[in-house]
Enzyme design. Structure first.
Site, mmCIF file in Angstrom:
data_model
loop_
_atom_site.group_PDB
_atom_site.id
_atom_site.type_symbol
_atom_site.label_atom_id
_atom_site.label_comp_id
_atom_site.label_asym_id
_atom_site.label_seq_id
_atom_site.Cartn_x
_atom_site.Cartn_y
_atom_site.Cartn_z
ATOM 1 N N ASP A 69 -76.004 -4.601 -8.192
ATOM 2 C CA ASP A 69 -74.754 -4.131 -9.095
ATOM 3 C C ASP A 69 -73.771 -3.356 -8.152
ATOM 4 O O ASP A 69 -74.066 -2.932 -7.026
ATOM 5 C CB ASP A 69 -75.222 -3.055 -10.118
ATOM 6 C CG ASP A 69 -75.726 -1.713 -9.547
ATOM 7 O OD1 ASP A 69 -76.577 -1.653 -8.563
ATOM 8 O OD2 ASP A 69 -75.645 -0.514 -10.194
ATOM 9 N N GLU A 127 -78.124 0.821 -9.900
ATOM 10 C CA GLU A 127 -78.257 1.851 -8.937
ATOM 11 C C GLU A 127 -77.078 2.764 -8.873
ATOM 12 O O GLU A 127 -77.030 3.889 -8.827
ATOM 13 C CB GLU A 127 -78.239 1.362 -7.328
ATOM 14 C CG GLU A 127 -78.602 2.170 -6.382
ATOM 15 C CD GLU A 127 -77.593 3.092 -5.781
ATOM 16 O OE1 GLU A 127 -77.806 3.972 -5.253
ATOM 17 O OE2 GLU A 127 -76.315 2.713 -5.982
HETATM 18 N N1 BES Z 1 -75.416 3.016 -0.889
HETATM 19 C C1 BES Z 1 -75.067 4.431 -1.585
HETATM 20 C C2 BES Z 1 -75.471 5.598 -1.094
HETATM 21 C C3 BES Z 1 -75.220 5.908 0.434
HETATM 22 C C4 BES Z 1 -73.857 5.844 0.716
HETATM 23 C C5 BES Z 1 -76.287 6.183 1.218
HETATM 24 C C6 BES Z 1 -73.812 6.357 2.121
HETATM 25 C C7 BES Z 1 -75.888 6.582 2.576
HETATM 26 C C8 BES Z 1 -74.597 6.626 2.827
HETATM 27 C C9 BES Z 1 -75.591 4.160 -3.061
HETATM 28 O O1 BES Z 1 -74.972 2.828 -3.623
HETATM 29 C C10 BES Z 1 -74.740 5.164 -4.082
HETATM 30 O O2 BES Z 1 -73.500 5.138 -4.041
HETATM 31 N N2 BES Z 1 -75.395 5.983 -4.498
HETATM 32 C C11 BES Z 1 -75.079 6.829 -5.310
HETATM 33 C C12 BES Z 1 -76.324 7.371 -6.145
HETATM 34 C C13 BES Z 1 -76.102 7.656 -7.542
HETATM 35 C C14 BES Z 1 -75.298 6.962 -8.479
HETATM 36 C C15 BES Z 1 -77.570 8.181 -8.135
HETATM 37 C C16 BES Z 1 -74.417 8.050 -4.555
HETATM 38 O O3 BES Z 1 -74.830 8.421 -3.592
HETATM 39 O O4 BES Z 1 -73.291 8.745 -5.116
HETATM 40 MN MN MN Z 2 -75.468 1.545 -2.389
HETATM 41 MN MN MN Z 3 -72.857 3.139 -4.136
#
Ligand code: BES
Ligand code: MN
Ligand code: MN
Length: 459
Positions: free
Chosen positions: A90, A155
């Site tokens: 997604d 996610e």
């Molecule tokens: N890939 C990201 C998380 C991430 C970004 C980890 C940069 C390390 C460095 C992930 O897709 C994301 O955006 N996660 C959300 C989580 C939430 C919706 C539970 C976030 O971090 O905002």
């Molecule tokens: Mn991600």
């Molecule tokens: Mn993300």
């Protein structure tokens, strides 16, 4: 076997890129109901792709939300380790569309970068490991380790169906180690392994004032404006030193040993570049901590959105009846989203003036993660990155959240290797998201090395 896989990967780069472009052209935006069918289409596309490369029983499994793609190849046998590859198909909403130089779901290559929504987060990064598996299976008919795929579609919306699914399928997902590429490296020359991520607690505050919009002349000055009440509440969330003022918020946050602070600060960090990447003149945050500490080891609170009243063109003299804010907090080890949600709610309600009605909703939450750097699988990942990039990786505590890492540990007992292939200027969650193509191909190389290294490192 490894060298044959490396050769296969080198020879099929154009094909790999074409396939990734096809994957990226499906607008699998999990947050938007109008893309529900596209979510199914993306999941089915990926499952069919996995079957085609030799992971023969791969399928998209329905959940109460969006499908989860699973597949496994266990031909290495029970004496070999099992690698669980996680990713998410997604993507974030592409809005605002007019800020994209080329359309978000028409992947375009410019300057060695592939531009599309999801290019880096996370379709491009997860596809790296799909191509690793293909490279082994198509060149040798087998892999050095067993692999399982576990690719979710929720996610970006807090993974509502995920934990239950993992708990219900824990036997099927059993593994020695999980592998996730969904984070970043420092620069094209400097690989990185992320060993810490923050958790998250995502809340919404609703303020109800008068039961309908009022004429701001007839009523203004004599009725508590809900936007003002909301602004006052938000303004009391942090003090002038950037410290969060929710009572009890820091109770479980541990002071870090100097050694750990040293590791965090040993990462090469260019503040001017950070400011350029962010498009700001200067940084601002909790006093007494470096930027790397503010992001990596300290919790934070940000207002993600605020609305209410009249916001269209022109002016309208109104005293609005409602105001809203979305506020999320990033958590560090020992803080839990449940406890923080309750502290947040109590504090917000205590700040609400009696003239308005304030309600607080908990939208989603996830635990932070911290991986032991001394496990043998880390060594395998270090070797794999070094062989590919010609430089030793640095170790990062990143500020983002991937809550599944904590769930893998709790339910499957497995540590996670977070092998980030994104770059700081990849524009995650933003217009003109991109994936640096050399990282796509090098990532495949590193993944091939990693699978091979894991067999030498049984616990
Ligand atoms: N890939 C990201 C998380 C991430 C970004 C980890 C940069 C390390 C460095 C992930 O897709 C994301 O955006 N996660 C959300 C989580 C939430 C919706 C539970 C976030 O971090 O905002
Ligand atoms: Mn991600
Ligand atoms: Mn993300």
């Amino acid at each position: 076997m490894r060298d044959r896989a490396l050769k296969y990967a080198a020879k099929h780069q154009d094909q790999f890129l074409d396939e990734l472009r096809e994957f990226l052209s499906i607008p699998s935006v999990s947050a938007q109901p109008q893309h529900k069918a596209d979510m199914v289409r993306a999941a089915e596309w990926l499952a069919a792709h996995l079957r085609r490369i030799g992971v023969v029983e791969s399928r998209a499994v329905t959940t109460p939300g969006h499908p989860i793609v699973i597949g496994e190849w266990t031909g290495a046998g029970a004496s070999k380790p099992t690698l669980l590859i996680y990713g998410h198909y997604d993507v974030q909403p592409a809005e605002p569309f007019d800020l994209w130089k080329t359309e978000p779901f028409k992947p375009a290559v410019r300057n060695n970068n592939l531009y599309a929504r999801g290019a880096s987060d996370d379709k491009g990064q997860l596809f790296v490991h799909v191509k690793m598996v293909e490279s082994y299976l198509k060149s040798s008919g087998k892999l050095p380790v067993n692999v399982k795929f576990f690719i979710e579609g929720e996610e970006e919306t807090g993974s509502p169906s995920l934990t239950l699914f993992i708990e219900a399928h824990s036997k099927q997902l059993a593994c020695n180690v999980a592998l996730i590429s969904d984070s970043s490296m420092l620069s094209p020359e400097q690989p990185a392994i992320t060993y810490g991520l923050r958790g998250i607690c995502y809340m919404q505050v609703n303020v109800q004032g008068p039961n309908h919009d009022l004429h701001s002349g007839s009523f203004g000055g004599a009725v508590y404006n809900p936007i003002q009440a909301l602004a006052e509440i938000i303004s009391k969330m942090k003090d002038a030193n950037g410290r969060i003022t929710i009572p009890g918020f820091y109770d479980r946050v541990q002071g870090l040993p100097d050694r750990e602070r040293q590791v965090v600060n040993s990462v090469p960090f260019d503040k001017a570049q950070f400011c350029r990447d962010a498009g700001v003149a200067d940084t601002w945050g909790e006093a007494g901590y470096t930027v790397l500490e503010q992001i990596g080891i300290r919790p934070s609170l940000e207002c993600n959105g605020i609305w209410g009243g009249y916001t269209d063109e022109g002016s309208k003299t109104v005293l609005p009846s409602q105001a809203f804010a979305k506020i999320s907090m990033r958590l560090v080890p020992n803080q839990t989203p449940e406890e923080i949600a309750s502290l947040f709610t109590d504090y917000v309600l205590s700040l609400a003036p009696p003239q308005v009605k304030v309600t607080v909703q908990n939208l989603h939450g996830g635990l932070p993660a911290l991986i032991d750097l001394n496990i043998p699988e880390m060594q395998a990942a270090i070797v794999a990155l070094e062989r590919t990039f010609g430089a030793k990786p640095v170790f990062l505590r990143d500020g983002g959240s991937v809550p599944v890492v904590a769930t893998f540990k709790r339910v499957l007992g497995a540590p996670t290797i977070m092998l980030g292939l994104g770059l700081p200027d990849d524009n995650l969650h933003s217009p003109n998201e991109k994936f640096y193509l050399p990282n796509f191909f090098k990532g495949i190389n590193a993944s091939i090395h990693l699978a091979d290294e894991l067999i030498h490192l049984r616990r």
